[in-house]
Design an enzyme around this catalytic site. Structure first.
Site, PDB file in Angstrom:
ATOM      1  N   ASP A  99       0.800  -1.231   0.000  1.00 58.80           N
ATOM      2  CA  ASP A  99       0.000   0.000   0.000  1.00 58.80           C
ATOM      3  C   ASP A  99       0.829   1.276   0.000  1.00 58.80           C
ATOM      4  O   ASP A  99       0.345   2.336   0.389  1.00 58.80           O
ATOM      5  CB  ASP A  99      -0.911  -0.005   1.232  1.00 58.80           C
ATOM      6  CG  ASP A  99      -0.110  -0.234   2.515  1.00 58.80           C
ATOM      7  OD1 ASP A  99       1.112   0.035   2.507  1.00 58.80           O
ATOM      8  OD2 ASP A  99      -0.699  -0.686   3.513  1.00 58.80           O
ATOM      9  N   GLU A 121      -0.095  -9.011  -1.224  1.00 54.31           N
ATOM     10  CA  GLU A 121      -0.699  -8.481   0.012  1.00 54.31           C
ATOM     11  C   GLU A 121      -1.935  -7.635  -0.329  1.00 54.31           C
ATOM     12  O   GLU A 121      -2.071  -6.480   0.066  1.00 54.31           O
ATOM     13  CB  GLU A 121       0.298  -7.679   0.846  1.00 54.31           C
ATOM     14  CG  GLU A 121      -0.138  -7.480   2.289  1.00 54.31           C
ATOM     15  CD  GLU A 121       0.863  -6.670   3.114  1.00 54.31           C
ATOM     16  OE1 GLU A 121       0.790  -5.440   3.105  1.00 54.31           O
ATOM     17  OE2 GLU A 121       1.730  -7.292   3.761  1.00 54.31           O
ATOM     18  N   GLU A 135      -2.220   5.197   2.884  1.00 54.77           N
ATOM     19  CA  GLU A 135      -2.137   3.784   2.477  1.00 54.77           C
ATOM     20  C   GLU A 135      -3.496   3.169   2.176  1.00 54.77           C
ATOM     21  O   GLU A 135      -3.612   2.320   1.286  1.00 54.77           O
ATOM     22  CB  GLU A 135      -1.424   2.963   3.566  1.00 54.77           C
ATOM     23  CG  GLU A 135       0.071   3.240   3.700  1.00 54.77           C
ATOM     24  CD  GLU A 135       0.399   4.452   4.544  1.00 54.77           C
ATOM     25  OE1 GLU A 135      -0.551   5.130   5.045  1.00 54.77           O
ATOM     26  OE2 GLU A 135       1.586   4.759   4.726  1.00 54.77           O
ATOM     27  N   HIS A 208       6.056   5.191  12.941  1.00 55.06           N
ATOM     28  CA  HIS A 208       6.346   5.997  11.755  1.00 55.06           C
ATOM     29  C   HIS A 208       5.146   6.511  10.973  1.00 55.06           C
ATOM     30  O   HIS A 208       5.306   7.283  10.053  1.00 55.06           O
ATOM     31  CB  HIS A 208       7.229   5.204  10.782  1.00 55.06           C
ATOM     32  CG  HIS A 208       6.495   4.106  10.078  1.00 55.06           C
ATOM     33  ND1 HIS A 208       6.277   2.878  10.644  1.00 55.06           N
ATOM     34  CD2 HIS A 208       5.895   4.063   8.863  1.00 55.06           C
ATOM     35  CE1 HIS A 208       5.589   2.118   9.812  1.00 55.06           C
ATOM     36  NE2 HIS A 208       5.342   2.810   8.717  1.00 55.06           N
ATOM     37  N   ARG A 210       2.338   8.384   9.087  1.00 53.11           N
ATOM     38  CA  ARG A 210       2.171   9.815   8.779  1.00 53.11           C
ATOM     39  C   ARG A 210       1.117  10.466   9.667  1.00 53.11           C
ATOM     40  O   ARG A 210       1.292  11.594  10.123  1.00 53.11           O
ATOM     41  CB  ARG A 210       1.730   9.967   7.323  1.00 53.11           C
ATOM     42  CG  ARG A 210       2.850  10.291   6.368  1.00 53.11           C
ATOM     43  CD  ARG A 210       2.300  10.462   4.947  1.00 53.11           C
ATOM     44  NE  ARG A 210       3.261  11.077   4.066  1.00 53.11           N
ATOM     45  CZ  ARG A 210       4.394  10.507   3.660  1.00 53.11           C
ATOM     46  NH1 ARG A 210       4.719   9.298   4.073  1.00 53.11           N
ATOM     47  NH2 ARG A 210       5.206  11.157   2.862  1.00 53.11           N
ATOM     48  N   HIS A 241      12.671   5.667  13.065  1.00 56.30           N
ATOM     49  CA  HIS A 241      12.554   5.954  11.627  1.00 56.30           C
ATOM     50  C   HIS A 241      13.400   7.199  11.320  1.00 56.30           C
ATOM     51  O   HIS A 241      13.451   8.129  12.126  1.00 56.30           O
ATOM     52  CB  HIS A 241      11.071   6.207  11.326  1.00 56.30           C
ATOM     53  CG  HIS A 241      10.764   6.301   9.859  1.00 56.30           C
ATOM     54  ND1 HIS A 241      11.094   7.402   9.107  1.00 56.30           N
ATOM     55  CD2 HIS A 241      10.173   5.429   9.005  1.00 56.30           C
ATOM     56  CE1 HIS A 241      10.705   7.204   7.852  1.00 56.30           C
ATOM     57  NE2 HIS A 241      10.143   6.010   7.768  1.00 56.30           N
TER      58      HIS A 241
HETATM   59  C1  UD1 Z   1       6.554   4.900   3.731  1.00 58.23           C
HETATM   60  C2  UD1 Z   1       5.174   4.430   3.273  1.00 58.23           C
HETATM   61  C3  UD1 Z   1       4.463   3.681   4.388  1.00 58.23           C
HETATM   62  C4  UD1 Z   1       5.317   2.572   4.957  1.00 58.23           C
HETATM   63  C5  UD1 Z   1       6.655   3.160   5.365  1.00 58.23           C
HETATM   64  C6  UD1 Z   1       7.551   2.048   5.854  1.00 58.23           C
HETATM   65  C7  UD1 Z   1       4.035   5.901   1.677  1.00 58.23           C
HETATM   66  C8  UD1 Z   1       3.171   7.078   1.495  1.00 58.23           C
HETATM   67  N1  UD1 Z   1       4.353   5.590   2.941  1.00 58.23           N
HETATM   68  O1  UD1 Z   1       6.348   5.882   4.725  1.00 58.23           O
HETATM   69  O2  UD1 Z   1       3.273   3.107   3.870  1.00 58.23           O
HETATM   70  O3  UD1 Z   1       4.676   2.023   6.073  1.00 58.23           O
HETATM   71  O4  UD1 Z   1       7.276   3.803   4.239  1.00 58.23           O
HETATM   72  O5  UD1 Z   1       8.640   2.537   6.569  1.00 58.23           O
HETATM   73  O6  UD1 Z   1       4.423   5.275   0.724  1.00 58.23           O
HETATM   74  N2  UD1 Z   1      13.995   8.591   5.104  1.00 58.23           N
HETATM   75  C9  UD1 Z   1      15.366   8.518   5.056  1.00 58.23           C
HETATM   76  N3  UD1 Z   1      15.947   7.328   4.695  1.00 58.23           N
HETATM   77  C10 UD1 Z   1      15.229   6.230   4.384  1.00 58.23           C
HETATM   78  C11 UD1 Z   1      13.831   6.315   4.442  1.00 58.23           C
HETATM   79  C12 UD1 Z   1      13.218   7.497   4.791  1.00 58.23           C
HETATM   80  O7  UD1 Z   1      16.054   9.491   5.325  1.00 58.23           O
HETATM   81  O8  UD1 Z   1      15.827   5.176   4.071  1.00 58.23           O
HETATM   82  C13 UD1 Z   1      13.350   9.870   5.513  1.00 58.23           C
HETATM   83  C14 UD1 Z   1      13.366  10.922   4.400  1.00 58.23           C
HETATM   84  O9  UD1 Z   1      13.584  12.172   5.000  1.00 58.23           O
HETATM   85  C15 UD1 Z   1      11.946  10.851   3.861  1.00 58.23           C
HETATM   86  C16 UD1 Z   1      11.156  10.528   5.123  1.00 58.23           C
HETATM   87  O10 UD1 Z   1      11.993   9.640   5.865  1.00 58.23           O
HETATM   88  O11 UD1 Z   1      11.569  12.068   3.289  1.00 58.23           O
HETATM   89  C17 UD1 Z   1       9.814   9.869   4.901  1.00 58.23           C
HETATM   90  O12 UD1 Z   1       9.911   8.748   4.010  1.00 58.23           O
HETATM   91  P1  UD1 Z   1       8.641   8.336   3.093  1.00 58.23           P
HETATM   92  O13 UD1 Z   1       8.985   7.156   2.249  1.00 58.23           O
HETATM   93  O14 UD1 Z   1       8.120   9.548   2.384  1.00 58.23           O
HETATM   94  O15 UD1 Z   1       7.535   7.959   4.135  1.00 58.23           O
HETATM   95  P2  UD1 Z   1       7.481   6.842   5.250  1.00 58.23           P
HETATM   96  O16 UD1 Z   1       6.903   7.499   6.455  1.00 58.23           O
HETATM   97  O17 UD1 Z   1       8.776   6.132   5.378  1.00 58.23           O
HETATM   98  N1  UDP Z   2      12.095  -3.517  10.382  1.00 58.56           N
HETATM   99  C1  UDP Z   2      13.482  -3.534  10.246  1.00 58.56           C
HETATM  100  N2  UDP Z   2      14.230  -2.693  11.021  1.00 58.56           N
HETATM  101  C2  UDP Z   2      13.663  -1.820  11.896  1.00 58.56           C
HETATM  102  C3  UDP Z   2      12.237  -1.782  11.998  1.00 58.56           C
HETATM  103  C4  UDP Z   2      11.477  -2.638  11.217  1.00 58.56           C
HETATM  104  O1  UDP Z   2      14.031  -4.316   9.467  1.00 58.56           O
HETATM  105  O2  UDP Z   2      14.391  -1.093  12.559  1.00 58.56           O
HETATM  106  C5  UDP Z   2      11.283  -4.432   9.552  1.00 58.56           C
HETATM  107  C6  UDP Z   2      10.204  -5.210  10.276  1.00 58.56           C
HETATM  108  O3  UDP Z   2      10.699  -6.421  10.832  1.00 58.56           O
HETATM  109  C7  UDP Z   2       9.200  -5.471   9.164  1.00 58.56           C
HETATM  110  C8  UDP Z   2       9.287  -4.206   8.328  1.00 58.56           C
HETATM  111  O4  UDP Z   2      10.558  -3.623   8.636  1.00 58.56           O
HETATM  112  O5  UDP Z   2       9.612  -6.556   8.358  1.00 58.56           O
HETATM  113  C9  UDP Z   2       8.169  -3.269   8.680  1.00 58.56           C
HETATM  114  O6  UDP Z   2       8.375  -2.067   8.032  1.00 58.56           O
HETATM  115  P1  UDP Z   2       7.730  -0.728   8.526  1.00 58.56           P
HETATM  116  O7  UDP Z   2       7.298  -0.836   9.934  1.00 58.56           O
HETATM  117  O8  UDP Z   2       8.694   0.355   8.170  1.00 58.56           O
HETATM  118  O9  UDP Z   2       6.475  -0.560   7.545  1.00 58.56           O
HETATM  119  P2  UDP Z   2       4.981  -1.126   7.534  1.00 58.56           P
HETATM  120  O10 UDP Z   2       5.020  -2.598   7.685  1.00 58.56           O
HETATM  121  O11 UDP Z   2       4.229  -0.424   8.619  1.00 58.56           O
HETATM  122  O12 UDP Z   2       4.467  -0.679   6.196  1.00 58.56           O
END
Ligand code: UD1
Ligand code: UDP
Length: 366
Positions: A99, A121, A135, A208, A210, A241
């Site tokens: 999602d 999924e 999502e 994490h 939003r 995060h």
């Molecule tokens: C995204 C997904 C969410 C998922 C989550 C898993 C969308 C809208 N949201 O949200 O469904 O649950 O990922 O973690 O697709 N950042 C870094 N390094 C990284 C990753 C993120 O610096 O490796 C920081 C960046 O500043 C980025 C911010 O985190 O702008 C947010 O990342 P983003 O992918 O936009 O949203 P998530 O909250 O991670």
């Molecule tokens: N995970 C990880 N390292 C972390 C936190 C989570 O590898 O520090 C793994 C976790 O075991 C799971 C996945 O990341 O497999 C979940 O991702 P996240 O919580 O970011 O996203 P969501 O499942 O809510 O979309």
């Protein structure tokens, strides 16, 4: 000689990678399938961690991540970045997962180019477009855009049927996230944070979503401070995060507690083993709700609703909301009630059996 079927997997974030890598490994073993992998790089470090653990080198990387990216940035960068790749490669099928905005925008790009999509999924729902945001929209839209629907549970299948998806287009598979645990969890694992926590009750925390950034997270952190001041044997390991808005709040409200360690996200191998060795888990993550029951760890879900009610019904997860009082009471109850802890640790996992990737690969290789 029969031509191979070209299947391109497209993903961009940590959870998609963790849940698609086992499937890609499975697809690569099928004679009739030619695998392509394209990552959008919606996440950077957290995506690369997973690719490293699974030793997967993508064929394409759009490298779209920017600090402070919003949903417009992600959607447009994925759409325009994928256009030339999809036009050049013309896969017979594209696989997306879950999602995220990467998954939604990739499926939309495929729709514009008339390329069929398989949704891994499929069928999870809260039916509340505000939670999780965005999502719930992404996954509902994905159901409209996809041709094949790989539903992790019977309930997900029922959601899809109710929305008019033909039953022959749905396969109930279990969740591929549980397949990943087979590769990561090992006996005799050690980690400095586990040494630090020895003799205490270790709660593992992630946050994490939003819709929780800001006031809801502040309420959760305040509830945890109350817990720490009342239960001296509790330690919290918080995998933070990288989103700067989340980190600054976490440092402000939890940074001064000796019994809280704020750490960069461990890679999936370390994280799964930390899950296996902690006492229990506090999270708003989707994937962690699915994985924890296989490791016999109770989960308190820090959200107002969940698209994974199977865990609540099986008794392995509990929804404690995002209010200071509700979180405080939920955590306190689990700390004080060994019978509840025992029951939550010993519920069967309703999300799958670790064999989902094989089922999907068999179906696609027919
Ligand atoms: C995204 C997904 C969410 C998922 C989550 C898993 C969308 C809208 N949201 O949200 O469904 O649950 O990922 O973690 O697709 N950042 C870094 N390094 C990284 C990753 C993120 O610096 O490796 C920081 C960046 O500043 C980025 C911010 O985190 O702008 C947010 O990342 P983003 O992918 O936009 O949203 P998530 O909250 O991670
Ligand atoms: N995970 C990880 N390292 C972390 C936190 C989570 O590898 O520090 C793994 C976790 O075991 C799971 C996945 O990341 O497999 C979940 O991702 P996240 O919580 O970011 O996203 P969501 O499942 O809510 O979309």
């Amino acid at each position: 000689m029969e031509e191979k079927r070209k299947i391109m997997s497209i993903f961009g974030t940590r959870p998609e990678a963790i849940k698609l890598c086992p499937l890609i490994e499975e697809l690569r073993q099928r004679e009739g399938i030619l695998c392509r992998v394209c990552v959008t790089g919606q996440h950077r470090e957290m995506l690369d961690q997973v690719l490293g653990v699974f030793d997967l080198r993508p064929d394409y990387d759009l490298a779209i991540m920017r600090e402070g990216q919003d949903l417009f940035d992600i959607t447009t960068a994925v759409l325009t970045g994928l256009r030339p790749i999809l036009m050049e490669e013309r896969p017979d099928l594209v696989l997306v997962h879950g999602d995220t905005t990467t998954a939604f925008a990739a499926a939309l790009a495929c729709f514009y180019l008339k390329i069929p999509v398989g949704h891994v999924e499929a069928g999870l729902r809260t039916y509340d477009l505000r939670s999780p945001f965005p999502e719930e929209w992404n996954r509902q839209a994905l159901t409209k855009l996809a041709v094949h629907h790989f539903a992790p549970t019977e309930r997900a299948r029922e959601n899809l049927l109710r929305e008019g998806v033909p039953s022959e287009r749905i396969l109930v598979t279990g969740n591929t996230g549980l397949d990943a645990l087979r590769k990561t969890v090992r006996e005799g694992y050690t980690h400095p944070e586990l040494e630090w926590a020895r003799g205490s009750r270790l709660l593992l925390l992630t946050l994490h979503r939003r819709e929780s950034v800001g006031a809801p997270m502040a309420r959760i952190f305040r509830a945890l401070r109350r817990i720490l001041s009342e239960f001296e044997d509790v330690k919290i390991l918080y995998s933070m995060h990288p989103n700067p808005a989340i980190r600054s709040l976490a440092w402000k409200l939890l940074g001064s507690w000796e019994r809280v360690h704020l750490i960069d996200p461990p890679n999936v191998l370390d994280f799964h083993n930390l899950m296996a060795n902690c006492d229990w888990i506090l999270t708003d993550s989707g994937g962690i709700q699915e994985e924890a029951p296989s490791l016999h760890k109770p989960v308190l879900v820090l959200r107002e609703s969940t698209e994974r009610p199977e865990g609540l019904e099986a008794g392995c997860t509990r929804l404690v909301g995002t209010g200071e009082e509700s979180v405080y009471r939920g955590v306190r109850e689990l700390l004080e009630n060994p019978a509840l802890f025992y029951a939550m640790s010993h519920s069967p996992n309703p999300f799958g059996d670790g064999d989902a990737s094989r089922r999907i690969a068999d179906y696609l290789n027919k």
